[in-house]
Design an enzyme around this catalytic site. Structure first.
Site, PDB file in Angstrom:
ATOM      1  N   HIS A  76     -31.766 -49.035 -17.742  1.00  0.00           N
ATOM      2  CA  HIS A  76     -32.952 -49.758 -17.272  1.00  0.00           C
ATOM      3  C   HIS A  76     -32.796 -51.271 -17.378  1.00  0.00           C
ATOM      4  CE1 HIS A  76     -34.306 -49.777 -21.600  1.00  0.00           C
ATOM      5  NE2 HIS A  76     -34.890 -50.889 -21.224  1.00  0.00           N
ATOM      6  N   ASP A 122     -30.306 -42.933 -19.799  1.00  0.00           N
ATOM      7  CA  ASP A 122     -30.505 -44.382 -19.851  1.00  0.00           C
ATOM      8  C   ASP A 122     -29.231 -45.049 -20.389  1.00  0.00           C
ATOM      9  OD1 ASP A 122     -31.668 -46.846 -19.674  1.00  0.00           O
ATOM     10  OD2 ASP A 122     -32.969 -46.610 -21.426  1.00  0.00           O
ATOM     11  N   GLN A 211     -39.118 -55.297 -27.911  1.00  0.00           N
ATOM     12  CA  GLN A 211     -38.821 -55.732 -26.555  1.00  0.00           C
ATOM     13  C   GLN A 211     -37.771 -56.844 -26.576  1.00  0.00           C
ATOM     14  OE1 GLN A 211     -41.977 -57.558 -24.173  1.00  0.00           O
ATOM     15  NE2 GLN A 211     -41.595 -55.985 -22.655  1.00  0.00           N
ATOM     16  N   GLY A 212     -36.781 -56.713 -25.708  1.00  0.00           N
ATOM     17  CA  GLY A 212     -35.661 -57.634 -25.695  1.00  0.00           C
ATOM     18  C   GLY A 212     -34.426 -57.063 -26.363  1.00  0.00           C
ATOM     19  N   ASP A 213     -34.592 -55.949 -27.096  1.00  0.00           N
ATOM     20  CA  ASP A 213     -33.468 -55.297 -27.767  1.00  0.00           C
ATOM     21  C   ASP A 213     -32.862 -54.172 -26.925  1.00  0.00           C
ATOM     22  OD1 ASP A 213     -33.577 -56.839 -30.134  1.00  0.00           O
ATOM     23  OD2 ASP A 213     -35.256 -55.637 -30.864  1.00  0.00           O
ATOM     24  N   SER A 214     -33.443 -53.888 -25.782  1.00  0.00           N
ATOM     25  CA  SER A 214     -32.921 -52.848 -24.890  1.00  0.00           C
ATOM     26  C   SER A 214     -31.420 -52.975 -24.707  1.00  0.00           C
ATOM     27  CB  SER A 214     -33.571 -52.955 -23.503  1.00  0.00           C
ATOM     28  OG  SER A 214     -34.831 -52.357 -23.470  1.00  0.00           O
TER      29      SER A 214
END
Length: 257
Positions: A76, A122, A211-214
């Site tokens: 993603h 993913d 969020q931002g660690d994906s």
């Protein structure tokens, strides 16, 4: 984060890249801030850790160097993107510094079964234009089920938000979270799929990726076992982080890496 499902990609990056806001915004988090219960981590100790950035330099996802020119990240983070729109930054602990190397992406592979983080698959692989002189991390193979035993300590790393809705971190941060039993994770998330996902986190919350660690790593015993994927909120009680179970994709990754 916010909303029923947290996508660990920092969607703000797209807005900033389009509007031309200076990339320094990402570096406003102070050195004393934490990755939702974590602390500063040394890039020298985790040389495989990289981040994905827009062409303007804004960090929005993480990744793991698994070969000198291959990075594993979340599907993603890159689905629908062009290689020319992504850069990989390696060897840089402080996003405001000029240390390390920046590599363009030559090509990208997204798992063909990927449609949504809640459906699994993913996982993506970036091929870099030039090899990087950093030590890659070993990834879990098809016979590494023992690495996924509930209770094993897992390491998570990233430059993402330090609180839900907060600022991204300027520095690389890390935290330790135990792996969660599949049955317990299924109780937390009705869409959890044990064959392709693994959960990690404390029952009481307080430590988590955000969020931002994906696309960043979940590491057990020095082996890459998971990819930061999704969840609900950040560090909430009873809502552990959900990670791509890398072992499930060992065969297809052997072809790509």
């Amino acid at each position: 984060m916010g909303g029923p499902t947290r996508y660990r990609r920092l969607l703000l990056a797209v807005v900033l890249a389009v509007t031309g806001v200076a990339t320094g915004v990402a570096g406003q988090a102070g050195a004393d801030e934490r990755i939702v219960g974590g602390s500063r981590a040394s890039i020298a100790d985790h040389s495989y850790m990289v981040y994905l950035a827009t062409v303007d330099g804004f960090q929005y996802c993480g990744g793991s160097l698994v070969a000198e020119d291959k990075v594993i990240t979340a599907a993603h983070c890159v689905a629908g993107e062009r290689p020319a729109d992504i850069t990989v930054v390696a060897g840089r602990e402080d996003k405001q510094s000029e240390t390390g190397l920046i590599s363009p992406v030559a090509s990208l592979w997204v798992h063909p079964d990927f449609t949504d983080v809640r459906d699994g698959a993913d996982v993506a692989v970036l091929t870099l234009r030039e090899p990087l002189p950093y030590r890659p991390i070993e990834r879990a193979g098809a016979d590494d089920a023992a690495l996924y035993e509930a209770g094993k300590p897992g390491l998570i790393l990233g430059w993402g938000r330090t609180t839900a809705g907060g600022e991204p971190s300027r520095f690389l941060l890390g935290a330790e979270v135990p792996l969660v039993a599949d049955a317990d994770c299924a109780n937390s998330y009705s869409t959890f799929k044990a064959e392709s996902m693994i959960c990690a986190g404390l029952p009481e919350g307080g430590v988590d990726s955000c969020q931002g660690d994906s696309g960043g790593p979940l590491v057990v015993e020095g082996v890459l076992v998971g990819i930061t994927s999704w969840g609900e909120g950040c560090a909430l009680a009873g809502k552990p982080g959900v990670y791509t179970r890398l072992m499930a994709y060992a065969a297809v990754l052997d072809e790509q890496v």
